[in-house]
Scaffold this active site. Structure first.
Site, PDB file in Angstrom:
ATOM      1  N   LEU A   1       0.863  -1.229   0.147  1.00 30.73           N
ATOM      2  CA  LEU A   1       0.156  -0.145  -0.139  1.00 30.73           C
ATOM      3  C   LEU A   1       0.854   1.149   0.073  1.00 30.73           C
ATOM      4  O   LEU A   1       1.897   1.257   0.530  1.00 30.73           O
ATOM      5  CB  LEU A   1      -1.034  -0.055   1.153  1.00 30.73           C
ATOM      6  N   ASP A   2       0.492   2.285  -0.556  1.00 32.21           N
ATOM      7  CA  ASP A   2       1.108   3.558  -0.625  1.00 32.21           C
ATOM      8  C   ASP A   2       1.690   4.103   0.849  1.00 32.21           C
ATOM      9  O   ASP A   2       0.623   3.825   1.736  1.00 32.21           O
ATOM     10  CB  ASP A   2       0.475   4.821  -1.591  1.00 32.21           C
ATOM     11  N   TRP A   3       2.491   5.009   1.104  1.00 32.71           N
ATOM     12  CA  TRP A   3       2.945   5.270   2.288  1.00 32.71           C
ATOM     13  C   TRP A   3       1.649   6.050   2.997  1.00 32.71           C
ATOM     14  O   TRP A   3       1.494   5.812   4.166  1.00 32.71           O
ATOM     15  CB  TRP A   3       3.968   6.369   1.911  1.00 32.71           C
TER      16      TRP A   3
ATOM     17  N   THR B   1      -1.585   5.481   2.310  1.00 39.80           N
ATOM     18  CA  THR B   1      -2.778   4.965   2.299  1.00 39.80           C
ATOM     19  C   THR B   1      -2.900   4.046   3.419  1.00 39.80           C
ATOM     20  O   THR B   1      -1.739   3.140   3.785  1.00 39.80           O
ATOM     21  CB  THR B   1      -2.950   3.856   1.030  1.00 39.80           C
TER      22      THR B   1
ATOM     23  N   ARG C   1      -5.873   6.848  -7.215  1.00 41.47           N
ATOM     24  CA  ARG C   1      -5.797   8.270  -7.036  1.00 41.47           C
ATOM     25  C   ARG C   1      -5.788   9.065  -8.368  1.00 41.47           C
ATOM     26  O   ARG C   1      -6.193   9.997  -8.580  1.00 41.47           O
ATOM     27  CB  ARG C   1      -4.444   8.730  -6.360  1.00 41.47           C
TER      28      ARG C   1
END
Length: 211
Positions: free
Chosen positions: A56-58, A60, A157
């Site tokens: 997962l993104d930083w 998120t 996004r």
């Protein structure tokens, strides 16, 4: 670093299911000041066998799955690659879409001049498909459920931005109004379903968004 605010949703001999907090990397970054991350915290606090399966993104938050042995890691990685998993995200998006649901089928690629941003590119981009539906309309913004069919970086996004509804608090892609509307990126992995790598049982985990 301690586990502290990292919630373990499920653990057994083969897997870990974690609720990742926002502002925590899934794996170490390249820079020395980016070494703190989910996998390191787990490995240093009682789970030395933890293996990352997906990321997962930083910014998120939400459900992330880890394996605890090589065979489980191989099987779970295969399920993600072959799109046998099911994922859903909860997000807040700026504005009011005309429809209550839809799909976004736009190819994406990394954009080095504006790193770490990604952009829609019909010539060089990779196939990316997202389904979306509105859960609640809230004045200037909407609560939406996002279902990625593919797993491109920043897919949700950029796709929501592409239809004019950037996510609230998104420091990379939001317009000034959407950025100011929330102190964090409003994107949370709220559901994950997969087949247990050992028992073969179909599992489904849900975790409500904290926004």
């Amino acid at each position: 670093m301690p586990l502290s605010n990292i919630q373990i949703l499920h653990e057994d001999a083969a897997i870990l299911v974690i609720n990742k907090p926002t502002l925590l990397l899934s794996v170490p970054g390249r820079a020395e000041d980016n070494k703190d991350c989910l996998i390191t915290r787990l490995q240093e606090n009682g789970y030395p066998d933890a293996l990352i399966v997906h990321r997962l993104d930083w910014e998120t938050s939400g459900i992330i799955l880890l394996a605890r042995d090589a065979d489980s890691h191989r099987e779970l990685s295969r399920q993600f690659h072959d799109r046998e998993t099911e994922k859903a995200y909860t997000a807040l998006c700026w504005g009011q879409p005309a429809l209550d649901s839809g799909s976004i089928d736009l190819p994406l690629r990394y954009d080095p001049p504006t790193k770490p941003r990604h952009v829609v590119d019909h010539e060089q981009g990779k196939h990316a498909l997202t389904f979306w539906r509105i859960l609640e309309r809230c004045g200037d913004y909407c609560r939406v459920e996002l279902t990625p069919i593919t797993g491109r970086s920043h897919q949700l996004r950029v796709h929501m931005l592409s239809i004019g509804h950037p996510l609230l608090g998104d420091r990379l892609y939001a317009n000034p109004e959407a950025l100011a509307a929330h102190e964090r990126l409003c994107l949370h992995a709220s559901m994950l379903s997969f087949t247990h790598p050992v028992s073969g049982e179909r599992l489904k985990f849900e975790c409500p968004a904290p926004f």
